[in-house]
Structure formats: structure tokens, C-alpha cells
Design an enzyme around this catalytic site. Structure first.
Site, PDB file in Angstrom:
ATOM      1  N   CYS A   9       0.831  -1.207   0.000  1.00 18.15           N
ATOM      2  CA  CYS A   9       0.000   0.000   0.000  1.00 18.15           C
ATOM      3  C   CYS A   9       0.867   1.259   0.000  1.00 18.15           C
ATOM      4  CB  CYS A   9      -0.909  -0.035   1.230  1.00 18.15           C
ATOM      5  SG  CYS A   9      -1.763   1.508   1.572  1.00 18.15           S
ATOM      6  N   SER A  10       0.650   2.134  -0.960  1.00 21.83           N
ATOM      7  CA  SER A  10       1.442   3.365  -1.041  1.00 21.83           C
ATOM      8  C   SER A  10       1.163   4.288   0.147  1.00 21.83           C
ATOM      9  CB  SER A  10       1.178   4.091  -2.353  1.00 21.83           C
ATOM     10  OG  SER A  10      -0.181   4.499  -2.444  1.00 21.83           O
TER      11      SER A  10
END
Length: 120
Positions: A9-10
Site C-alpha cells: 500500500c502506497s
């Protein structure tokens, strides 16, 4: 401080970088590998002041079959479903040492967690 992350997840990676830049100590929990229990979810929800459906990623919840009504009668279904299918949880969730929690999807939320951790 503990942060629940999905390494892919960024938003999680940005939150971790912000915590590092602030120099705070934290523990990383890869919640897909170490899913939270129903009791842990209850604790986080109490700290957040939210209901289980509020911390569910709607697309992933639907894909996992978590299509319960959003009401008190189905709260337990949501808790059990999120514990069984942690992929449906919003991320990252950050809990500070003072017991406050945020969903760290934006810089302001992460900053509030850092502030609480620092005792401010």
C-alpha cells in the site's frame, strides 16, 4: 506506537516515511500476516470512535462477502468478517501510546498520531 500496514500500500509506505522523518518509535504490524482479533478491532474502533463498516474498504469488503447492513444488529457480523478477512480493512491504522488512533491515509492524520505519541 503501532501501525498496521500492508507493504504493498502506497499510503502505508508514506505513513512509515512520515513516522521515520519524525523520529518516533513504532512497531509495524503486517495485518495481513498477523490479522487483528475481534477484541483488537473493538479496541481500535473505540479509539477511533468509529463502527466496523467505517474502517472497511468497500470494494474489498464486497469481494470478501462482507455485505451486511450497517447497523447495530450486524455489528458483530462486521467484526467477525473483518477479523476473518483483514484485506478489507482500511490502512494504515496507527495507534499512539496514549490510546488514540487514526486511519493514516493523509498527512494530517499521521501528524496527529505523531503529536499524540509525543504527548502533545
Amino acid at each position: 506506537m503501532e501501525i498496521w500496514v500492508n507493504p504493498a500500500c502506497s499510503k502505508c509506505r508514506v505513513a512509515l516515511a512520515d513516522l521515520d522523518a519524525a523520529g518516533v518509535d513504532y512497531t509495524v504490524r503486517r495485518y495481513l500476516d498477523d490479522p487483528p482479533t475481534r477484541a483488537e478491532l473493538e479496541g481500535v474502533l473505540a479509539a477511533l470512535g468509529l463502527e466496523p463498516w467505517d474502517i472497511a474498504r468497500q470494494k474489498e469488503a464486497a469481494e470478501e462477502g462482507l455485505a451486511f447492513p450497517r447497523d447495530a444488529d450486524h455489528r458483530g457480523d462486521w467484526l467477525d468478517g473483518l477479523a476473518a478477512h483483514p484485506r478489507a480493512l482500511q490502512r494504515p491504522i496507527i495507534t499512539a501510546a496514549d490510546g488514540t488512533a487514526v486511519i493514516g491515509r493523509d498527512p494530517g492524520s499521521v501528524a496527529r498520531a505523531i503529536e499524540h505519541e509525543a504527548g502533545g
